[in-house]
Design a protein around this motif. Structure first.
Motif, mmCIF file in Angstrom:
data_model
loop_
_atom_site.group_PDB
_atom_site.id
_atom_site.type_symbol
_atom_site.label_atom_id
_atom_site.label_comp_id
_atom_site.label_asym_id
_atom_site.label_seq_id
_atom_site.Cartn_x
_atom_site.Cartn_y
_atom_site.Cartn_z
ATOM 1 N N GLU A 92 9.235 0.453 36.078
ATOM 2 C CA GLU A 92 10.260 -0.234 36.877
ATOM 3 C C GLU A 92 10.422 0.449 38.235
ATOM 4 O OE1 GLU A 92 13.796 -0.377 34.554
ATOM 5 O OE2 GLU A 92 13.014 -1.849 33.138
ATOM 6 N N GLU A 93 10.391 1.781 38.253
ATOM 7 C CA GLU A 93 10.490 2.504 39.523
ATOM 8 C C GLU A 93 9.307 2.191 40.430
ATOM 9 O OE1 GLU A 93 11.464 6.654 39.578
ATOM 10 O OE2 GLU A 93 12.595 6.530 37.699
ATOM 11 N N ILE A 94 8.119 2.155 39.841
ATOM 12 C CA ILE A 94 6.909 1.881 40.618
ATOM 13 C C ILE A 94 6.937 0.459 41.170
ATOM 14 C CG2 ILE A 94 4.403 1.581 40.421
ATOM 15 C CD1 ILE A 94 4.567 3.980 38.346
ATOM 16 N N ASN A 95 7.386 -0.491 40.359
ATOM 17 C CA ASN A 95 7.469 -1.870 40.835
ATOM 18 C C ASN A 95 8.523 -2.011 41.933
ATOM 19 O OD1 ASN A 95 5.406 -2.906 39.249
ATOM 20 N ND2 ASN A 95 6.755 -3.362 37.528
ATOM 21 N N ASN A 96 9.607 -1.252 41.841
ATOM 22 C CA ASN A 96 10.593 -1.234 42.925
ATOM 23 C C ASN A 96 9.972 -0.710 44.216
ATOM 24 O OD1 ASN A 96 12.617 -2.252 41.322
ATOM 25 N ND2 ASN A 96 14.007 -0.525 41.603
ATOM 26 N N TYR A 97 9.133 0.301 44.082
ATOM 27 C CA TYR A 97 8.450 0.854 45.251
ATOM 28 C C TYR A 97 7.586 -0.225 45.899
ATOM 29 C CZ TYR A 97 5.802 4.250 48.055
ATOM 30 O OH TYR A 97 5.225 4.954 49.103
ATOM 31 N N ARG A 98 6.846 -0.956 45.084
ATOM 32 C CA ARG A 98 5.981 -2.018 45.614
ATOM 33 C C ARG A 98 6.811 -3.083 46.327
ATOM 34 N NH1 ARG A 98 2.577 -3.718 40.428
ATOM 35 N NH2 ARG A 98 1.376 -4.979 41.926
ATOM 36 N N ALA A 99 7.958 -3.453 45.731
ATOM 37 C CA ALA A 99 8.829 -4.458 46.354
ATOM 38 C C ALA A 99 9.418 -3.939 47.660
ATOM 39 C CB ALA A 99 9.951 -4.843 45.385
ATOM 40 N N ALA A 100 9.765 -2.654 47.688
ATOM 41 C CA ALA A 100 10.329 -2.061 48.901
ATOM 42 C C ALA A 100 9.306 -2.041 50.032
ATOM 43 C CB ALA A 100 10.824 -0.638 48.607
ATOM 44 N N VAL A 101 8.046 -1.727 49.692
ATOM 45 C CA VAL A 101 6.982 -1.748 50.699
ATOM 46 C C VAL A 101 6.819 -3.157 51.268
ATOM 47 C CG1 VAL A 101 4.483 -1.569 51.016
ATOM 48 C CG2 VAL A 101 5.716 0.243 49.820
ATOM 49 N N SER A 102 6.882 -4.160 50.408
ATOM 50 C CA SER A 102 6.738 -5.548 50.865
ATOM 51 C C SER A 102 7.856 -5.934 51.830
ATOM 52 C CB SER A 102 6.745 -6.506 49.665
ATOM 53 O OG SER A 102 5.623 -6.300 48.844
ATOM 54 N N GLN A 123 17.688 0.537 49.327
ATOM 55 C CA GLN A 123 18.472 -0.205 48.339
ATOM 56 C C GLN A 123 17.560 -0.869 47.313
ATOM 57 O OE1 GLN A 123 21.199 -3.134 49.962
ATOM 58 N NE2 GLN A 123 22.538 -2.836 48.211
ATOM 59 N N GLN A 124 16.438 -1.427 47.777
ATOM 60 C CA GLN A 124 15.477 -2.034 46.860
ATOM 61 C C GLN A 124 14.809 -0.976 45.988
ATOM 62 O OE1 GLN A 124 14.422 -5.252 46.000
ATOM 63 N NE2 GLN A 124 13.336 -4.009 44.478
ATOM 64 N N LEU A 125 14.506 0.164 46.566
ATOM 65 C CA LEU A 125 13.802 1.221 45.845
ATOM 66 C C LEU A 125 14.572 1.667 44.605
ATOM 67 C CD1 LEU A 125 11.309 3.191 45.991
ATOM 68 C CD2 LEU A 125 12.873 4.819 47.079
ATOM 69 N N LEU A 126 15.904 1.770 44.719
ATOM 70 C CA LEU A 126 16.713 2.304 43.618
ATOM 71 C C LEU A 126 17.416 1.221 42.820
ATOM 72 C CD1 LEU A 126 18.333 5.530 45.147
ATOM 73 C CD2 LEU A 126 16.144 5.242 43.993
ATOM 74 N N GLN A 127 17.078 -0.046 43.056
ATOM 75 C CA GLN A 127 17.750 -1.146 42.376
ATOM 76 C C GLN A 127 17.508 -1.101 40.871
ATOM 77 O OE1 GLN A 127 19.519 -3.522 44.335
ATOM 78 N NE2 GLN A 127 20.370 -4.156 42.384
ATOM 79 N N GLY A 128 18.545 -0.813 40.099
ATOM 80 C CA GLY A 128 18.461 -0.889 38.650
ATOM 81 C C GLY A 128 17.634 0.173 37.960
ATOM 82 N N VAL A 129 17.281 1.269 38.656
ATOM 83 C CA VAL A 129 16.457 2.313 38.056
ATOM 84 C C VAL A 129 17.140 3.673 38.199
ATOM 85 C CG1 VAL A 129 14.315 1.049 38.469
ATOM 86 C CG2 VAL A 129 15.130 2.657 40.202
ATOM 87 N N ARG A 130 16.449 4.708 37.761
ATOM 88 C CA ARG A 130 16.960 6.068 37.923
ATOM 89 C C ARG A 130 17.366 6.281 39.380
ATOM 90 N NH1 ARG A 130 12.717 10.959 37.498
ATOM 91 N NH2 ARG A 130 11.771 9.559 39.009
ATOM 92 N N GLY A 131 18.583 6.733 39.612
ATOM 93 C CA GLY A 131 19.078 6.906 40.972
ATOM 94 C C GLY A 131 19.965 5.761 41.439
ATOM 95 N N ARG A 132 20.120 4.735 40.595
ATOM 96 C CA ARG A 132 20.940 3.578 40.997
ATOM 97 C C ARG A 132 22.411 3.947 41.184
ATOM 98 N NH1 ARG A 132 19.259 2.900 35.798
ATOM 99 N NH2 ARG A 132 20.817 2.789 34.146
ATOM 100 N N ASP A 133 22.815 5.087 40.613
ATOM 101 C CA ASP A 133 24.195 5.547 40.760
ATOM 102 C C ASP A 133 24.368 6.462 41.969
ATOM 103 O OD1 ASP A 133 22.598 7.523 39.664
ATOM 104 O OD2 ASP A 133 24.192 8.370 38.409
ATOM 105 N N LYS A 134 23.317 6.561 42.791
ATOM 106 C CA LYS A 134 23.369 7.480 43.937
ATOM 107 C C LYS A 134 23.389 6.713 45.252
ATOM 108 C CE LYS A 134 21.320 11.311 41.391
ATOM 109 N NZ LYS A 134 20.227 12.314 41.284
#
Length: 379
Positions: A92-102, A123-134
């Motif tokens: 999920e973190e890796i897919n967030n990274y891909r979405a953030a790059v896009s 905001q996209q990078l941490l959406q719903g994953v580890r770090g979402r509370d930061k």
């Protein structure tokens, strides 16, 4: 134990570099980057052909921050293979990274790199994953530090600048990356390091900083597309990477950092060049083979489907290639499998579709033999 003082970031642009020593490396880095970009410009559709490399960059950049999932696991999960719970969060973190790059790449078509854009990407990078509370998408308002998990600030390896000076330092950084008078590769090296030093977010700073490398190069027109990835080099040299950044804050050793980064850019440009050439050659060979084998109006769409998603379900393949009915799509898959162009990694059953992989492409993207390859009959 005394409380370590927050770092005082250097002002940009830097004023006291040892230019005579660094210029030869700057020249070599520019030349290597130009050769790589020349190859990019020969690609018929770089977004499709480089899709697996883009995915692998997300894997490697995230790996530097502690994830363990591999490219093939990410692609398998995307195709619908059940993944282990221990890998699910990583993927999920890796897919967030891909979405953030896009998001970032699309934005650069009509706006420059700004602090506002960086917050959107974060905001996209941490959406719903580890770090979402930061506080995703917001610059920090309190002091952070870097050290072993659970250690207090007194044991910190590095204490970033105080939030009292952070906003002004970020504004200066934004102004710096907008300059057109600085050499692009030198500017990218300085901008990446300064962003990591400022550490403006509570989490995700490393990934955002590495994401910025191709974006700055593209903004400065050193690249025709924002597709130059350095995480492979930085992950391989992780200890040196961190030590060189600390050398700046501990000893103002910008020369050591620039030497490390520019040498890495040279090596990564050559590695990327070879990888892109191999992918381009595979694309041309596969295209010829599929056309000769199938004589189908769908041949080009079929090839593009496997280059975009090297592990894909039969259902997703039919949709991606634009088949009007599933029977025709399945016949095409059987032909490709029979000629050893693709391999089946899960049998279909009932409503569960079969899943296929394109081993040669995955192995090129990962830079190692993840899948066993059988020589295709026609390639």
């Amino acid at each position: 134990m005394s409380m370590p003082l927050p770092c005082q970031p250097d002002s940009l642009p830097l004023s006291d570099l040892r230019w005579r020593e660094i210029l030869p490396l700057v020249g070599r880095a520019n030349a290597s980057l130009a050769r790589y970009d020349g190859m990019l410009q020969t690609l018929p559709n770089s977004a499709i052909l480089l899709s697996p490399i883009t995915a692998n960059e997300a894997v490697l950049s995230s790996k530097i921050e502690g994830t363990q999932a591999t490219l093939d696991e990410v692609l398998e999960a995307e195709a619908g293979l059940v993944t282990s719970e221990t890998r699910r969060g990583d993927i999920e973190e890796i897919n967030n990274y891909r979405a953030a790059v896009s998001i970032a790449e699309a934005a650069l078509g009509h706006r420059p790199i700004t602090l506002s854009l960086i917050r959107e990407v974060h905001q996209q990078l941490l959406q719903g994953v580890r770090g979402r509370d930061k506080t995703p998408g917001k610059f920090r308002e309190d002091q952070n530090w870097i050290g072993r998990r659970g250690d207090p600030i007194e044991k910190a390896r590095f204490v970033p600048p105080s939030p009292l000076v952070l906003n002004s330092a970020l504004e200066e950084w934004q102004t710096y990356i907008g300059l057109t008078t600085e050499d692009p590769v030198l500017q990218t090296a300085v901008a990446h390091a300064q962003f990591e030093i400022l550490h403006p977010f509570k989490d995700g700073n490393g990934r955002i900083g590495r994401m910025l490398i191709p974006l700055v190069l593209y903004q400065r027109q050193a690249l025709s597309r924002p597709m130059f990835y350095m995480s492979e080099y930085l992950e391989t040299h992780r200890d040196d990477y961190y030590d060189r950044l600390l050398g700046i804050t501990d000893h103002r050793d910008w020369h050591g950092w620039l030497t490390f980064f520019l040498q890495g850019m040279i090596e990564q440009a050559e590695a990327n060049l070879a990888k892109v050439k191999n992918i381009r050659d595979l694309y041309e060979a596969t295209k010829r083979s599929v056309v000769d084998l199938t004589h189908s109006q769908y041949a080009m769409a079929v090839v593009d489907a496997f280059f975009t998603r090297p592990i894909i379900s039969g259902t997703a393949f039919a949709q991606a290639a634009g088949f009007n009915n599933r029977v025709t799509a399945n016949n095409m898959l059987r032909q490709l499998e029979g000629e050893r162009i693709i391999t089946k990694i899960r049998e279909g059953s009932g409503r569960t579709p079969a899943i296929y992989a394109f081993p040669r492409l995955i192995n090129i993207a990962e830079g190692k033999a993840i899948f066993r390859e059988v020589e295709p009959r026609l390639l």
